[in-house]
Write a protein that holds these residues in place. Structure first.
Motif, PDB file in Angstrom:
ATOM      1  N   VAL A 196       6.290  11.324  -0.148  1.00 37.34           N
ATOM      2  CA  VAL A 196       5.241  11.572   0.255  1.00 37.34           C
ATOM      3  C   VAL A 196       4.010  10.502   1.554  1.00 37.34           C
ATOM      4  CG1 VAL A 196       2.471  12.393   0.163  1.00 37.34           C
ATOM      5  CG2 VAL A 196       4.264  12.114  -1.490  1.00 37.34           C
ATOM      6  N   TYR A 197       4.230   9.959   1.245  1.00 36.82           N
ATOM      7  CA  TYR A 197       3.321   8.375   2.167  1.00 36.82           C
ATOM      8  C   TYR A 197       4.392   7.222   2.559  1.00 36.82           C
ATOM      9  CZ  TYR A 197      -0.880  11.058   0.413  1.00 36.82           C
ATOM     10  OH  TYR A 197      -1.663  11.608   0.100  1.00 36.82           O
ATOM     11  N   GLU A 198       4.118   6.176   4.172  1.00 37.97           N
ATOM     12  CA  GLU A 198       4.319   5.666   4.414  1.00 37.97           C
ATOM     13  C   GLU A 198       3.541   4.456   3.785  1.00 37.97           C
ATOM     14  OE1 GLU A 198       5.090   3.917   8.309  1.00 37.97           O
ATOM     15  OE2 GLU A 198       7.283   4.040   7.533  1.00 37.97           O
ATOM     16  N   ASN A 199       2.488   4.774   4.258  1.00 35.47           N
ATOM     17  CA  ASN A 199       0.545   3.358   4.180  1.00 35.47           C
ATOM     18  C   ASN A 199       0.211   4.611   3.122  1.00 35.47           C
ATOM     19  OD1 ASN A 199       2.022   1.891   4.877  1.00 35.47           O
ATOM     20  ND2 ASN A 199       0.697   2.002   6.803  1.00 35.47           N
ATOM     21  N   PRO A 200       0.020   4.591   2.034  1.00 36.40           N
ATOM     22  CA  PRO A 200      -0.833   5.372   1.074  1.00 36.40           C
ATOM     23  C   PRO A 200      -2.647   4.748   1.830  1.00 36.40           C
ATOM     24  CG  PRO A 200      -0.072   3.585  -0.216  1.00 36.40           C
ATOM     25  CD  PRO A 200       0.584   2.891   1.143  1.00 36.40           C
ATOM     26  N   SER A 201      -3.294   6.071   1.324  1.00 32.59           N
ATOM     27  CA  SER A 201      -4.565   6.156   2.248  1.00 32.59           C
ATOM     28  C   SER A 201      -5.090   4.656   1.606  1.00 32.59           C
ATOM     29  CB  SER A 201      -5.710   7.182   1.440  1.00 32.59           C
ATOM     30  OG  SER A 201      -5.749   8.042   0.632  1.00 32.59           O
ATOM     31  N   THR A 202      -5.016   3.904   0.094  1.00 32.10           N
ATOM     32  CA  THR A 202      -5.583   3.547  -0.368  1.00 32.10           C
ATOM     33  C   THR A 202      -5.452   2.417   0.669  1.00 32.10           C
ATOM     34  OG1 THR A 202      -3.920   3.216  -2.050  1.00 32.10           O
ATOM     35  CG2 THR A 202      -6.191   4.557  -2.574  1.00 32.10           C
ATOM     36  N   SER A 203      -4.268   1.176   0.819  1.00 31.89           N
ATOM     37  CA  SER A 203      -4.228   0.368   0.997  1.00 31.89           C
ATOM     38  C   SER A 203      -5.228  -0.404   2.013  1.00 31.89           C
ATOM     39  CB  SER A 203      -2.394   0.476   2.294  1.00 31.89           C
ATOM     40  OG  SER A 203      -2.528   1.185   2.758  1.00 31.89           O
ATOM     41  N   VAL A 204      -6.089   0.430   2.483  1.00 33.36           N
ATOM     42  CA  VAL A 204      -6.619  -0.282   3.739  1.00 33.36           C
ATOM     43  C   VAL A 204      -8.787   0.092   3.361  1.00 33.36           C
ATOM     44  CG1 VAL A 204      -5.324   0.433   5.467  1.00 33.36           C
ATOM     45  CG2 VAL A 204      -6.550   2.059   5.466  1.00 33.36           C
ATOM     46  N   ILE A 205      -9.014   0.410   2.046  1.00 35.46           N
ATOM     47  CA  ILE A 205     -10.019   0.811   1.600  1.00 35.46           C
ATOM     48  C   ILE A 205     -10.242  -0.899   0.653  1.00 35.46           C
ATOM     49  CG2 ILE A 205      -9.907   2.646   1.784  1.00 35.46           C
ATOM     50  CD1 ILE A 205      -9.849   3.105  -1.346  1.00 35.46           C
ATOM     51  N   ASP A 206     -11.642  -0.788   0.261  1.00 33.66           N
ATOM     52  CA  ASP A 206     -12.106  -1.786  -0.711  1.00 33.66           C
ATOM     53  C   ASP A 206     -11.956  -1.486  -2.054  1.00 33.66           C
ATOM     54  OD1 ASP A 206     -11.788  -4.088   0.918  1.00 33.66           O
ATOM     55  OD2 ASP A 206     -13.995  -4.019   1.162  1.00 33.66           O
TER      56      ASP A 206
END
Length: 176
Positions: free
Chosen positions: A43-53
């Protein structure tokens, strides 16, 4: 389903549900429970969570998060499944992640300070019974680890295992 409370947590049953709860609902403190393994590889290369706190509590139910692939050439402070796990002011919630296995296929963040499979930065946050496996070397600019690049503040880390090779490409004179 669920209400995000301790006795009725949000239920995460697939990657889209993960994305929704972690990116749309993570504006305040909640409890989450995984009820199935999550495979990010297709599905992803960079999960959407990789930039959230992340602030809250995840009960992993001994499930696996696999296929984690992160690639960035951006200059960042923190990257992993989460950029950062941290405590919030709400003292009614236990800020923790527990009982989960994470397999990273590849993490390559050559200009990022603080890189790890779970989080770039763990701050004032508890982690229990987490197993990290990296199928390739985890690479970052500086402060690179299997679980996290930086751990600081008031925290408990218990029953953590990591089978990961890491490489920091920054030297005292700059990047290699």
């Amino acid at each position: 389903s669920g209400y995000g409370s301790k006795n009725n947590p949000y239920i995460i049953y697939d990657v889209p549900t993960w994305d929704y709860y972690m990116t749309q609902v993570n504006d305040s403190m909640h409890y989450y429970r995984l009820v199935t393994d999550l495979d990010f590889s297709t599905v992803y290369e960079n999960p959407s969570t990789s930039v959230i706190d992340f602030m809250g509590n995840i009960q992993g139910n001994n499930m696996d998060i696999s296929g984690l692939r992160i690639y960035t050439t951006s200059t960042l402070e923190g990257i992993g499944l989460f950029r950062k796990t941290m405590s919030a002011d709400d003292l009614s919630i236990v800020n923790a992640i527990r009982n989960i296995d994470i397999t990273a296929d590849s993490i390559l963040a050559t200009k990022t300070q603080a890189v790890g499979a779970l989080a770039g930065i763990i701050e004032d946050f508890d982690i229990y019974n987490v197993d990290i496996t990296a199928n390739d070397i985890i690479v970052g600019a500086n402060a690179v680890g299997g679980l996290a690049g930086v751990v600081r503040g008031d925290f408990d880390l218990e029953m953590i295992t990591s089978d990961a090779s890491v490489n920091s490409i920054r030297t005292s004179s700059g990047y290699r």
